[in-house]
Each structure stands twice: as C-alpha cells, then as structure tokens.
Design an enzyme around this catalytic site. Sequence first.
Site, PDB file in Angstrom:
ATOM      1  N   TYR A   1     -64.892 -48.265  20.000  1.00  0.00           N
ATOM      2  CA  TYR A   1     -63.361 -47.861  19.727  1.00  0.00           C
ATOM      3  C   TYR A   1     -63.042 -48.612  18.529  1.00  0.00           C
ATOM      4  CZ  TYR A   1     -63.251 -45.963  24.240  1.00  0.00           C
ATOM      5  OH  TYR A   1     -63.482 -45.023  25.457  1.00  0.00           O
ATOM      6  N   CYS A   2     -63.849 -48.970  17.641  1.00  0.00           N
ATOM      7  CA  CYS A   2     -63.643 -49.357  16.341  1.00  0.00           C
ATOM      8  C   CYS A   2     -63.214 -48.544  15.132  1.00  0.00           C
ATOM      9  CB  CYS A   2     -64.792 -50.323  16.024  1.00  0.00           C
ATOM     10  SG  CYS A   2     -64.906 -51.366  14.590  1.00  0.00           S
ATOM     11  N   GLY A   3     -62.520 -49.039  14.022  1.00  0.00           N
ATOM     12  CA  GLY A   3     -62.580 -48.249  12.822  1.00  0.00           C
ATOM     13  C   GLY A   3     -63.582 -47.991  12.160  1.00  0.00           C
TER      14      GLY A   3
END
Length: 157
Positions: free
Chosen positions: A34-36
Amino acid sequence: MNVYDFSARTIDGVIQSLADYRGNVLLIVNVASYCGLTPQYGDLESLYRRYRERGLVVLGFPSNQFNQEPDDEETIKAFCIRTYAITFPLFAKIEVNGPNTHPLFAYLKAQQPGSSPDGEIKWNFTKFLVNRNGIPVRRYAPTDTIGSIERELVELL
C-alpha cells in the site's frame, strides 16, 4: 560473516536458509503493498525474469514499519501474484528498524548504512545488492529506479 549466515521465514511459513542462494547475486528489498512505490514490484519482477538464468535472485521482505503493509502473509502473497505476477521469493513480514529488526536487515544496514548515520531504513523499497560471495556491495534508496540498479547488477552477474 555474510548473508548466507542468515535464515528467514518464507511467506508460506517455511524457514529458508539464505545459504540456499549461495553463488547468486541477490537484490534484497523491503516491500509493501500500500505504498506509492508499490509498482516497483512489477519492475523487480521484470528484472528477476530478465536475469534469473544468469544468477540473479530478488528477495522480497514485506514490512509494516511504515504502516503500508497491514495484511497477513496469505493476503500479501495473493496480491503480489494477482497484481504483479510475482515469481521471485517472498518472505514473511519482518521489522527492518528498531529493537525487533530482523537479523538479516541489521547486518545489511551495518554493512551498507546508506546516507543515514544510524543506518536506519527510511522507507519501503530500500534495496541491497549482494554479490555472489554473499557480501552486500551497495544500498539503494527507495526511489532509485531499476534502470539505475541494473547497470551495477549486470556487472556482478
């Protein structure tokens, strides 16, 4: 000492000795879903597929230390396969900083502290390049592209 002295639990719950990867060039990465920077999973898989026959192994270590990997291992594995068709080895969630740092990452940070005086990992997708002798030779920032890593990696293959 080298990375072959360590073991870790795979995403399927099996204890895996890193000595099983002896003789390969390793790219060890702390990952998150869930990271850019999560699209780097696709870049890592492409790199792995391109060079695995020449001895590259990418090792992915999920971590929730930056609050971007809250899921359990089964969910993480399903996401990686469904979204990025990951075939490189994935491990169980670990901590990369603090008192519960996984011993492998404590070693990697000691050998390649990066720009941080304390060697702490600043974000997901920090990458460690390890030569065929199990020695960490370079640390890459989370935002370093696979293209910038590839040149040095190929020299080690």
